[in-house]
Design a protein around this motif. Structure first.
Motif, PDB file in Angstrom:
ATOM      1  N   TRP A 179      45.497  15.749-115.475  1.00  0.00           N
ATOM      2  CA  TRP A 179      45.952  16.445-113.872  1.00  0.00           C
ATOM      3  C   TRP A 179      45.184  15.157-113.061  1.00  0.00           C
ATOM      4  CZ3 TRP A 179      49.988  18.456-112.421  1.00  0.00           C
ATOM      5  CH2 TRP A 179      50.519  19.464-113.163  1.00  0.00           C
ATOM      6  N   ALA A 180      44.123  14.943-113.413  1.00  0.00           N
ATOM      7  CA  ALA A 180      43.112  13.854-112.536  1.00  0.00           C
ATOM      8  C   ALA A 180      43.907  12.609-112.468  1.00  0.00           C
ATOM      9  CB  ALA A 180      41.678  14.058-112.787  1.00  0.00           C
ATOM     10  N   THR A 181      44.344  12.215-113.539  1.00  0.00           N
ATOM     11  CA  THR A 181      44.862  10.920-113.430  1.00  0.00           C
ATOM     12  C   THR A 181      46.305  10.890-112.819  1.00  0.00           C
ATOM     13  OG1 THR A 181      44.328  10.791-115.826  1.00  0.00           O
ATOM     14  CG2 THR A 181      45.511   8.943-114.994  1.00  0.00           C
ATOM     15  N   GLU A 238      46.005  25.525-106.755  1.00  0.00           N
ATOM     16  CA  GLU A 238      44.817  24.941-106.090  1.00  0.00           C
ATOM     17  C   GLU A 238      43.764  24.910-106.828  1.00  0.00           C
ATOM     18  OE1 GLU A 238      45.338  25.742-101.503  1.00  0.00           O
ATOM     19  OE2 GLU A 238      43.147  25.700-102.138  1.00  0.00           O
ATOM     20  N   GLY A 239      43.586  25.969-107.381  1.00  0.00           N
ATOM     21  CA  GLY A 239      42.443  26.296-108.528  1.00  0.00           C
ATOM     22  C   GLY A 239      42.461  24.841-109.471  1.00  0.00           C
ATOM     23  N   ILE A 240      43.400  24.666-109.974  1.00  0.00           N
ATOM     24  CA  ILE A 240      43.441  23.599-110.888  1.00  0.00           C
ATOM     25  C   ILE A 240      43.260  22.407-110.063  1.00  0.00           C
ATOM     26  CG2 ILE A 240      44.908  22.306-112.755  1.00  0.00           C
ATOM     27  CD1 ILE A 240      46.109  25.013-113.560  1.00  0.00           C
ATOM     28  N   LEU A 285      40.228  17.485-108.956  1.00  0.00           N
ATOM     29  CA  LEU A 285      39.852  16.411-108.054  1.00  0.00           C
ATOM     30  C   LEU A 285      38.263  16.456-108.324  1.00  0.00           C
ATOM     31  CD1 LEU A 285      41.529  17.503-104.603  1.00  0.00           C
ATOM     32  CD2 LEU A 285      41.996  15.378-106.000  1.00  0.00           C
ATOM     33  N   LYS A 286      37.718  17.627-108.929  1.00  0.00           N
ATOM     34  CA  LYS A 286      36.236  17.269-109.085  1.00  0.00           C
ATOM     35  C   LYS A 286      36.126  16.119-110.196  1.00  0.00           C
ATOM     36  CE  LYS A 286      34.223  21.327-107.411  1.00  0.00           C
ATOM     37  NZ  LYS A 286      34.227  22.852-107.435  1.00  0.00           N
ATOM     38  N   VAL A 287      36.895  16.116-111.293  1.00  0.00           N
ATOM     39  CA  VAL A 287      36.804  15.085-112.269  1.00  0.00           C
ATOM     40  C   VAL A 287      36.974  13.847-111.416  1.00  0.00           C
ATOM     41  CG1 VAL A 287      38.272  14.164-114.065  1.00  0.00           C
ATOM     42  CG2 VAL A 287      37.736  16.438-113.950  1.00  0.00           C
ATOM     43  N   GLU A 320      36.011  12.934-108.388  1.00  0.00           N
ATOM     44  CA  GLU A 320      34.921  12.878-107.925  1.00  0.00           C
ATOM     45  C   GLU A 320      33.864  11.980-108.782  1.00  0.00           C
ATOM     46  OE1 GLU A 320      34.010  15.632-104.150  1.00  0.00           O
ATOM     47  OE2 GLU A 320      33.488  16.479-106.070  1.00  0.00           O
ATOM     48  N   LYS A 321      33.871  12.673-109.893  1.00  0.00           N
ATOM     49  CA  LYS A 321      32.783  12.275-111.103  1.00  0.00           C
ATOM     50  C   LYS A 321      33.122  10.788-111.248  1.00  0.00           C
ATOM     51  CE  LYS A 321      31.177  16.242-113.343  1.00  0.00           C
ATOM     52  NZ  LYS A 321      31.914  17.208-114.459  1.00  0.00           N
ATOM     53  N   ARG A 322      34.550  10.329-111.270  1.00  0.00           N
ATOM     54  CA  ARG A 322      34.918   9.165-111.561  1.00  0.00           C
ATOM     55  C   ARG A 322      34.646   8.252-110.280  1.00  0.00           C
ATOM     56  NH1 ARG A 322      40.797   9.718-114.163  1.00  0.00           N
ATOM     57  NH2 ARG A 322      40.027  11.300-115.958  1.00  0.00           N
ATOM     58  N   GLN A 323      34.211   8.872-109.206  1.00  0.00           N
ATOM     59  CA  GLN A 323      33.851   7.904-107.838  1.00  0.00           C
ATOM     60  C   GLN A 323      35.341   7.411-107.339  1.00  0.00           C
ATOM     61  OE1 GLN A 323      30.450   5.644-108.220  1.00  0.00           O
ATOM     62  NE2 GLN A 323      29.153   7.636-107.981  1.00  0.00           N
ATOM     63  N   LEU A 324      36.412   8.263-107.440  1.00  0.00           N
ATOM     64  CA  LEU A 324      37.678   7.996-106.959  1.00  0.00           C
ATOM     65  C   LEU A 324      38.112   8.663-105.807  1.00  0.00           C
ATOM     66  CD1 LEU A 324      39.464   6.883-110.334  1.00  0.00           C
ATOM     67  CD2 LEU A 324      38.345   5.498-108.630  1.00  0.00           C
ATOM     68  N   ALA A 325      37.445   9.829-105.924  1.00  0.00           N
ATOM     69  CA  ALA A 325      37.906  10.729-104.647  1.00  0.00           C
ATOM     70  C   ALA A 325      36.591  11.600-103.968  1.00  0.00           C
ATOM     71  CB  ALA A 325      38.981  11.666-105.101  1.00  0.00           C
ATOM     72  N   GLU A 326      36.777  12.264-102.839  1.00  0.00           N
ATOM     73  CA  GLU A 326      35.768  12.974-102.417  1.00  0.00           C
ATOM     74  C   GLU A 326      36.594  14.248-101.710  1.00  0.00           C
ATOM     75  OE1 GLU A 326      33.219  11.364 -99.401  1.00  0.00           O
ATOM     76  OE2 GLU A 326      32.108  13.393 -99.319  1.00  0.00           O
TER      77      GLU A 326
END
Lengths: 173, 372
Positions: free
Chosen positions: A107-109, A142-144, A149-151, A153-159
């Motif tokens: 999903w993050a990808t 939204e939960g998913i 998005l948190k993933v 964030e960890k990859r430093q691609l979003a906040e």
């Protein structure tokens, strides 16, 4: 939205009883796993409530009057959990489960790819924009989305940002 | 006088002495009981005239005394005074109301020689207490225990009585078996005289009578050798029928069949089980005791391989699609218990899979494993 292509197991009564023989059970649960994922993908189901399970045709085959008991549904969902295709909505109760027919990483990808494709990198956009866009993200729970998005964030691609009119996100390149 | 009641002399009572011409006085007043006979027994005193019988229980008497009467020719003893306890008499008597605490016996001439002493002695002996003594002791826990003990003793006796006949029957039955053995031997000798068909039939009747010489515990001193011999006997009895039913028989059925064959000197389930356990320690035994995972015990012929049974179950499943234990038991002719064990064995080996629903437990061919 097309009809589900039920596998042969769906009309095989023993499919609805968790098999005690380990080897048999493994095959049975494998079949359940792919059936649940296919069904949820097709019907865009993101959350399964075990207590409501029997209202889903997935777990209740009225044609042969067999249904999967709540315990058995739990067993199936635990298999999904072990492959990263499910997660508990609330850690304290085991009755509501997220079903990830794409894993959270996937999903993050997908979200990041959407941002790139729609030129949203380095801009802020709301969750509403994301979940109401055309494509895979349409209707995403939204939960998913937050988990995905948190993933990122960890990859430093979003906040993730808290905006006045709800939550939003800023993508980085 | 209210202590008196209407009662006749009991033939069982022993008469101590009796006298004539005695008139009863109630206190100092003369009564209508005039010049009758008196009889003294160990527990009672009677006054009788013609059909009339009065009795006084001696337990009422406190003491007796003589009174001296003066006459023209000097004094003589003519009257005995009997002092009495208050009445607790419920039996009907000639006088109902209390008038005095003593009565008098008036003899016509004088009190016969020695009567007073005999009377005194009889009262002193208190024979009426004897019958009651045990009852007085039998109170409290001791009494209850004694009562129970006596009841048990009585039932013991009646049980022994009841089974005496059975013992005799057992002895006779042994003879019957002997006779049947003799007859069958004679038939063998005279094979030509009657047709083979009849012989066979008659023989089968005789065999139905059972085992010629059953192994009994009493003929062995140590239980190990008893079980070993018993085990051999069971194998002999059960082998043929075991093959008939397809090689496996639940222990309950074995128990019935063995005892049916013995007819007498029946085995206890424990003895049978112990004997069957011996089969597994003897490697040459053609029959083995098998314990299924669920704990069900069954005898299994060594010919009866698990793979053969499995093949049979798979065949049956292929024909009918799905099977409950009940259905399998009717289709292959084994008990429901064993049918279930078969199905579970098949499941364990991945040959079948289960379907639990409100219709009960059913088994299907294991398509899950077959598909690949």
């Amino acid at each position: 939205m097309g009809e589900v292509q039920w596998p042969w197991q769906y009309s095989f009564p023993p499919f609805f009883t968790i098999q005690p023989n380990l080897e048999t059970r493994k095959k049975q649960l494998d079949a359940w796993r792919s059936l649940v994922l296919d069904y949820c993908r097709l019907h865009k189901i993101f959350i399964i409530d075990v207590r409501e399970g029997e209202h889903l045709p997935l777990f209740n085959n009225t044609a042969i009057s067999r249904k999967l008991s709540p315990q058995a549904i739990n067993t199936v969902l635990e298999v999904l959990l072990s492959t990263g295709n499910a997660g508990m909505v609330d850690k304290s109760s085991r009755s509501r489960w997220y079903v990830y027919w794409h894993t959270v990483d996937e999903w993050a990808t997908i979200v990041y790819k959407w941002a790139q494709d729609n030129a949203m990198v380095n801009t802020v956009c709301t969750f509403y924009e994301l979940t109401n866009s055309s494509g895979d993200l349409n209707g995403l729970d939204e939960g998913i989305l937050v988990k995905a998005l948190k993933v990122l964030e960890k990859r430093q691609l979003a906040e993730i940002l808290t905006l006045d009119s709800g939550s939003g996100v800023k993508f980085f390149s | 006088m209210d202590r008196f009641e209407y009662a006749k002399l009991d033939p069982a009572e022993t008469v101590i002495c009796g006298h004539k011409n005695v008139t009863l006085y109630d206190g100092d007043y003369k009564t209508s009981f005039h010049r009758g006979n008196i009889i003294l027994t160990a527990t009672r005193f009677f006054w009788t005239l013609g059909e009339a019988w009065l009795s006084l229980q001696l337990r009422y008497i406190v003491y007796i005394e003589c009174t001296v009467t003066d006459t023209l020719f000097g004094s003589k003893i003519k009257t005995i005074v009997i002092h009495l306890l208050p009445s607790d008499n419920t039996n009907p008597g000639p006088v109902a109301c209390v008038t005095g605490n003593y009565i008098k016996l008036d003899f016509k001439d004088k009190v016969p020689e020695g009567f007073f002493d005999v009377f005194q002695k009889t009262i002193g002996e208190k024979k009426w207490l004897i019958g009651k003594i045990p009852h007085h002791i039998r109170t409290g826990i001791g009494g209850i225990e004694k009562n129970i003990y006596e009841k048990q003793k009585a039932s013991d006796v009646s049980i022994t009585d009841a089974f005496k006949d059975l013992d005799r029957l057992m002895i006779t039955a042994k003879d019957m078996v002997m006779i049947s053995k003799n007859i069958s031997e004679k038939i063998k000798e005279k094979q030509g005289a009657i047709s083979d068909d009849e012989t066979v039939r008659f023989k089968s009747y005789l065999l139905g009578l059972g085992v010629d010489d059953p192994v009994t515990r009493s003929s062995f001193t140590d239980s190990n050798s008893y079980y070993t011999t018993l085990c051999k006997e069971i194998i002999k009895i059960i082998q043929v029928s075991l093959d008939e039913v397809g090689g496996t028989m639940a222990l309950a059925e074995v128990y019935c069949r063995v005892n049916r064959a013995r007819g007498l000197d029946l085995l206890s389930p424990e003895d049978l089980m112990h004997a069957c356990f011996m089969m597994n320690s003897d490697t040459s035994s053609p029959i083995k005791l098998k314990q299924f995972d669920s704990g069900v015990l069954a005898l299994q012929s060594s010919m009866c391989e698990e793979s053969v049974v499995l093949k049979k179950i798979v065949e049956a499943l292929k024909i009918s699609g799905s099977l409950s234990a009940q259905e399998l038991s009717t289709s292959i002719g084994v008990s429901v218990l064993l049918a279930k064990e078969y199905l579970l064995t098949a499941e364990k080996n991945g040959k079948s899979c289960r379907d639990e629903s409100i219709e009960g437990l059913k088994f299907y061919l294991n398509k899950f494993l077959e598909e690949n």
